[in-house]
Design an enzyme around this catalytic site. Structure first.
Site, short mmCIF file in Angstrom:
data_model
loop_
_atom_site.label_atom_id
_atom_site.label_comp_id
_atom_site.label_asym_id
_atom_site.label_seq_id
_atom_site.Cartn_x
_atom_site.Cartn_y
_atom_site.Cartn_z
N HIS A 106 6.52 -13.50 -19.87
CA HIS A 106 7.90 -12.98 -19.82
C HIS A 106 8.54 -13.28 -18.46
CE1 HIS A 106 10.80 -9.85 -21.70
NE2 HIS A 106 11.45 -10.75 -20.99
N GLU A 132 3.57 -6.74 -25.50
CA GLU A 132 3.83 -6.67 -24.05
C GLU A 132 3.79 -5.24 -23.58
OE1 GLU A 132 7.33 -8.51 -22.32
OE2 GLU A 132 7.43 -9.81 -24.06
N SER A 172 13.45 -14.74 -26.11
CA SER A 172 14.36 -13.59 -26.29
C SER A 172 13.57 -12.28 -26.25
CB SER A 172 15.16 -13.75 -27.58
OG SER A 172 14.31 -13.80 -28.72
N ARG A 173 13.11 -11.82 -27.40
CA ARG A 173 12.23 -10.66 -27.47
C ARG A 173 11.17 -10.96 -28.51
NH1 ARG A 173 14.04 -9.53 -23.28
NH2 ARG A 173 15.12 -7.67 -22.59
C1 GLV Z 1 14.72 -10.35 -19.78
O1 GLV Z 1 14.06 -10.47 -20.78
C2 GLV Z 1 16.00 -9.72 -19.73
O2 GLV Z 1 16.46 -9.16 -20.73
O3 GLV Z 1 16.61 -9.73 -18.63
#
Ligand code: GLV
Ligand code: GLV
Length: 343
Positions: free
Chosen positions: A303, A284, A254-255
């Site tokens: 990512h 990141e 996710s994040r």
């Molecule tokens: C990737 O992390 C997105 O939010 O598309």
């Protein structure tokens, strides 16, 4: 990826270009997204293969009617204020925590994202990370390449089973649901926790809603599928990690900020949990915590949840379509701040 010169196939004359709408794109995107914009507008694309600085974005946005940006661009008040003609910010991502959406709304600027097209691809990656972490694929690969393999051995590279285990999903949106489907195909039991219950999904898939603490205590794999908001920031911290089984694996696509990363590193070091599969990080892109690189029980990916050729092309088309819709006065399909249109 489009090279800078490809974006200049269509060179409007100066007189013409004064009447043309202008689009600023912060990074070369897969064709045909750029082509769709190029035949209609004066398009300026970041000519470098790197993230632009704030100053560069400000200067690009100055005369732009539309901004196409990435999750690696922080679109704050100052950038939004610099775009006096700006009508739309089209984010080439499903997550939009990189944009000050409230401020864009205040300024009457539409913000769009690219949901849906990347959900299956991201669910594939989440499940791939889960498998890779459980079965120690990167460690095994490294072992082979280092020439250490001297034959089958009873206790070589023992991982943990996936089938028959319990998966705990935190977040049951589009991506979460698709991860659940994959898990069911692996004969896993699926628990979920989310801000709202989804009785129809529970019925359809046979997944069970539980409180967060129960999910953490009872899952063999915990996977995160929530957006980053003030409510989810640091959701998985010391306390949550302590509730998890010592044999459990955490997956985060996710994040980075949904997890308290130092607490996770400590838990991995001290084997308070078995492992983690991570596609997103606090630092990141350039300051990923090097402590993570030392951990054999962490599988790291750069990512790349939505990173398939097919999906990145679809995302580019979607981001371009949103720009075209707004610039011709149509409502775009995936608007993040519908209140800006009085809806
Ligand atoms: C990737 O992390 C997105 O939010 O598309
Ligand atoms: C992705 O499309 C999601 O919001 O789950």
């Amino acid at each position: 990826m489009g090279k800078p010169e490809e974006t200049q196939l269509f060179k409007p004359s100066f007189a013409f270009c004064c009447f043309m709408k202008q689009v600023f794109v912060t990074r070369a995107l897969p064709q045909p997204g750029i082509k769709m914009l190029n035949i209609r507008y004066k398009v300026e694309v970041n000519p470098y293969d790197r993230v632009l600085t704030k100053e560069e974005i400000i200067s690009g946005v100055k005369d732009a009617d539309a901004l196409v940006c990435l999750l690696t661009d922080t679109i704050d008040k100052e950038i939004i204020d610099s775009g006096s003609n700006l009508k739309i910010i089209s984010n080439y991502a499903v997550g939009y925590n990189n944009i000050d959406v409230n401020y864009a709304t205040l300024k009457g600027i539409i913000v769009t994202n690219t949901p849906g097209v990347l959900s299956e691809t991201t669910a594939d990656l989440a499940f791939t990370l889960l498998c890779a972490t459980a079965r120690r694929i990167p460690e095994g690969d490294k072992f082979m390449r280092e020439g250490k393999f001297s034959g089958w051995a009873p206790e070589l590279m023992l991982g943990t089973d996936i089938h028959g285990k319990t998966l705990g999903l935190i977040g049951l949106g589009r991506i979460g649901m698709l991860v659940a489907k994959r898990a069911l195909g692996f004969d896993m039991r699926v628990l979920y926790h989310s801000s709202s219950r989804k009785p129809e999904v529970e019925q359809e898939l046979g997944v069970r809603y539980v409180e967060l603490d129960d999910l953490l205590k009872n899952s063999d794999f915990v996977t995160l599928h929530v957006p980053l908001t003030s409510a989810t920031k640091g959701l998985i911290g010391k306390k949550a990690l302590a509730l998890m089984k010592s044999t459990a694996i955490l997956i985060n696509t996710s994040r980075g900020e949904v997890v308290n990363e130092p607490a996770l590193i400590e838990a991995l070091k001290e084997k308070k949990i078995r492992g983690a599969g991570l596609d997103v990080f606090w630092g990141e892109p350039t300051n990923v915590n090097p402590e993570l690189f030392k951990l054999d029980n962490a599988v790291l990916a750069p990512h790349m949840g939505s990173a398939s050729l097919e999906t990145r092309s679809k995302m580019a088309e979607m981001a371009a379509s949103a720009v075209i819709d707004v610039l011709v006065g149509k409502r775009p399909n995936h608007i993040v701040n519908p209140e800006v249109l009085g809806a």
